[in-house]
Design an enzyme around this catalytic site. Structure first.
Site, PDB file in Angstrom:
ATOM      1  N   TYR A 140      58.846  51.496  27.374  1.00 52.67           N
ATOM      2  CA  TYR A 140      58.863  52.697  28.236  1.00 52.67           C
ATOM      3  C   TYR A 140      57.438  53.053  28.624  1.00 52.67           C
ATOM      4  O   TYR A 140      56.603  53.357  27.773  1.00 52.67           O
ATOM      5  CB  TYR A 140      59.526  53.852  27.494  1.00 52.67           C
ATOM      6  CG  TYR A 140      59.969  54.961  28.413  1.00 52.67           C
ATOM      7  CD1 TYR A 140      61.220  54.921  29.026  1.00 52.67           C
ATOM      8  CD2 TYR A 140      59.142  56.050  28.677  1.00 52.67           C
ATOM      9  CE1 TYR A 140      61.628  55.931  29.874  1.00 52.67           C
ATOM     10  CE2 TYR A 140      59.557  57.063  29.528  1.00 52.67           C
ATOM     11  CZ  TYR A 140      60.798  56.998  30.119  1.00 52.67           C
ATOM     12  OH  TYR A 140      61.204  58.004  30.965  1.00 52.67           O
ATOM     13  N   TYR A 177      61.031  54.109  38.518  1.00 52.26           N
ATOM     14  CA  TYR A 177      61.250  55.033  37.409  1.00 52.26           C
ATOM     15  C   TYR A 177      62.675  55.544  37.501  1.00 52.26           C
ATOM     16  O   TYR A 177      62.969  56.477  38.231  1.00 52.26           O
ATOM     17  CB  TYR A 177      60.245  56.184  37.485  1.00 52.26           C
ATOM     18  CG  TYR A 177      60.381  57.239  36.401  1.00 52.26           C
ATOM     19  CD1 TYR A 177      59.955  56.984  35.099  1.00 52.26           C
ATOM     20  CD2 TYR A 177      60.907  58.492  36.676  1.00 52.26           C
ATOM     21  CE1 TYR A 177      60.061  57.947  34.110  1.00 52.26           C
ATOM     22  CE2 TYR A 177      61.012  59.462  35.686  1.00 52.26           C
ATOM     23  CZ  TYR A 177      60.586  59.184  34.410  1.00 52.26           C
ATOM     24  OH  TYR A 177      60.691  60.152  33.435  1.00 52.26           O
TER      25      TYR A 177
END
Lengths: 390, 144
Positions: free
Chosen positions: A289, A339
């Site tokens: 992440y 994203y």
């Protein structure tokens, strides 16, 4: 290895865009990604009896999505109010529902208009600065954007270990280089370290090129039992294990976190490796992440790919590039692909383990790590290709 | 104005609620920073909560004065903000200031009266009161 109980059998995703003129409603994106995932699994809509999503008040609720997708019999549905924390944890939620007998085939989606719709953080918008009552202690000082909250532990790391902007930059340059091989990435033009260092400052230590791409898009995955997965269209991608957890006082903006030198991810990593019997050396590709560059450096340390404080030199050495010791985010990550609150990491993990990743394929990738990082809380999963279990 | 309204037109001002009223009132009336404190646990907590996060009780909660000294625990320097009322102020330092009264006890503040590039982790700072539209908010500046 423990015998996996569930597998990822279908993936679907929309185009990832940053264009106000062509923006579409989040519900429409959710339906498109979901139907593609069901098709990819070789299933029919009527086969899906579980539906999960995570969102921060910026998406279509599952009850609405069930109708819009055309699911006729949902035995289990749940809306998780969370962001990237849940990227990998969603897979375990599906496994729990399946293993408890509530559903046989669970569809998970994340749909968001992070560019054209509701943006994360900011002054009055998203909830990144915590409950409304706590914002009286942050907003008067201008603290509201994610870069301002997550930049705080990054600064501590620079101070404690001598981690440099150039090392942050090595992450950015690598992500963009990977994205240049990925036709669906929203940013594909390679950048140099000089480009990175010249990019405008947002919240020092974070500059524009430390930050991920606010994106419109949706991703969806179908999870079913490992046994059934072996009879479906694609070779299964097994869920080998997942962890989801939070340390004491985990809320944003980390006001109750005792030691900002430490994230909760060393604990999560230990638990994940214990649960699966795997070790860092077993991982072939890592989907880490990367809302901001430093998060990659920190998680590489926490997951044991290098020692504490060694993340900066490690990323600078080329270890995270394709062909390196542990290729990170071959799709370009949140930094350069898109994203979608990390769910695009799950998509990439499946493509890598199927061997379908084209130019950016990690050779003989058999085990993938996926993380969802929120510093004090988060999730992580290990996925395995069919050869690992067979 | 609510906090959400205030950020659109001016530098944001805090809007006290039932739990936090004492924080803002004590600062304004005494000029000293007061932090929520549980007399049962002899323990500070910030941000304020409806109950002590240690013992779970609310009846021992009060606001207790602290020295107003601290040190910069970590910080960012904002160069770009989406808060309209603060756009004129960039670049500004947002810091977690650790207070000496208790390990891990920190407040968010801007560090004033110093160039942002001169701020470092560990530097001693002291309380600086800012009057913002009639509301006193705690800020910090270099100490000595």
């Amino acid at each position: 290895l423990p015998t996996p109980s569930v597998a990822l059998t279908g993936i679907g995703f929309t185009r990832y865009t940053r264009d106000l003129a062509t923006a579409r409603p989040v519900g429409e994106l959710a339906v498109e990604a979901s139907r593609k995932a069901i098709d990819d699994a070789g299933l029919q809509r009527g086969d899906i009896d579980g539906l999960l999503s995570y969102a921060m008040g910026d998406s279509m609720p599952t009850r609405d999505a069930a109708g819009a997708i055309g699911l006729s019999n949902v035995g289990w549905f749940s809306d998780i109010n969370s962001g990237g924390t849940f990227t990998a944890g969603m897979l375990e939620h599906a496994a729990l529902a399946i293993n408890a007998g509530h559903a046989r085939r669970v569809l998970i989606f994340r749909s968001m208009n992070g560019f054209s719709g509701r943006r994360m953080g900011g002054g009055g918008g998203g909830g990144e600065a915590g409950p409304a009552s706590n914002r009286q202690f942050t907003l008067p000082y201008g603290m509201g954007a994610a870069a301002e909250i997550f930049g705080m532990p990054a600064r501590r790391h620079m101070w404690k270990y001598g981690t440099t902007k150039e090392q942050f930059g090595a992450v950015a340059v690598t992500m963009r280089k990977h994205a240049s091989l990925n036709e669906r990435a929203v940013r594909r033009t390679p950048i140099t370290l000089e480009d990175y260092l010249a990019s405008r400052i947002i919240a020092d230590p974070y500059s524009l090129l430390d930050c991920c791409q606010e994106t419109d898009g949706a991703c969806a995955v179908v999870v079913c039992s490992a046994e059934e997965a072996r009879s479906l269209r694609h070779e299964p991608v097994y869920l080998l294990g997942a962890v989801l957890g939070a340390g004491p006082h985990p809320r944003l903006p980390f006001d109750g976190w005792l030691d900002m030198n430490e994230s909760h991810f060393s604990t999560l990593a230990r638990d994940l490796y214990a649960r699966t019997g795997l070790a860092p050396a077993d991982v072939d590709v890592a989907l880490i992440y990367d809302a901001f560059t430093w998060e990659v450096i920190k998680q590489l340390e926490d997951f044991g790919f290098c020692g504490p404080g060694e993340g900066g030199p490690f990323v600078e050495s080329g270890a995270i590039g394709l062909g390196g010791a542990i290729p990170v985010n071959p799709h370009g990550g949140l930094h350069s692909e898109a994203y979608v609150h990390g769910f695009n990491h799950v998509i990439e993990a499946v493509q890598q383990l199927r061997g379908d990743a084209g130019e950016r394929q990690v050779k003989n990738a058999q085990i993938a790590l996926v993380t969802g990082f929120a510093f004090t809380a988060g999730s992580a999963a290990l996925l395995g290709g069919h050869d690992v279990v067979a | 104005l609510s906090l959400e309204q205030s950020i659109q037109v001016q530098r944001p001002t805090p809007a006290a609620d039932r739990v936090t009223q004492g924080f803002w009132d004590s600062l304004k009336s005494t000029g000293q920073l007061h932090i929520q404190y549980c007399t049962g646990c002899d323990r500070y907590q910030h941000f304020p909560e409806a109950a002590c996060t240690s013992c779970g009780h609310s009846e021992h909660l009060t606001y207790k004065a602290v020295s107003g000294r601290g040190e910069v625990y970590t910080y960012v320097v904002t160069h770009q903000t989406r808060i309209p009322g603060l756009m004129q102020d960039v670049p500004y330092v947002i810091a977690w200031v650790e207070l000496p009264e208790q390990a891990g006890l920190r407040v968010v503040a801007n560090i004033r009266n110093i160039q942002p590039s001169d701020v470092v982790i560990g530097m001693p700072v002291k309380l600086l009161l800012e009057d913002r539209d009639g509301i006193v908010i705690p800020q910090f500046e270099p100490a000595g």
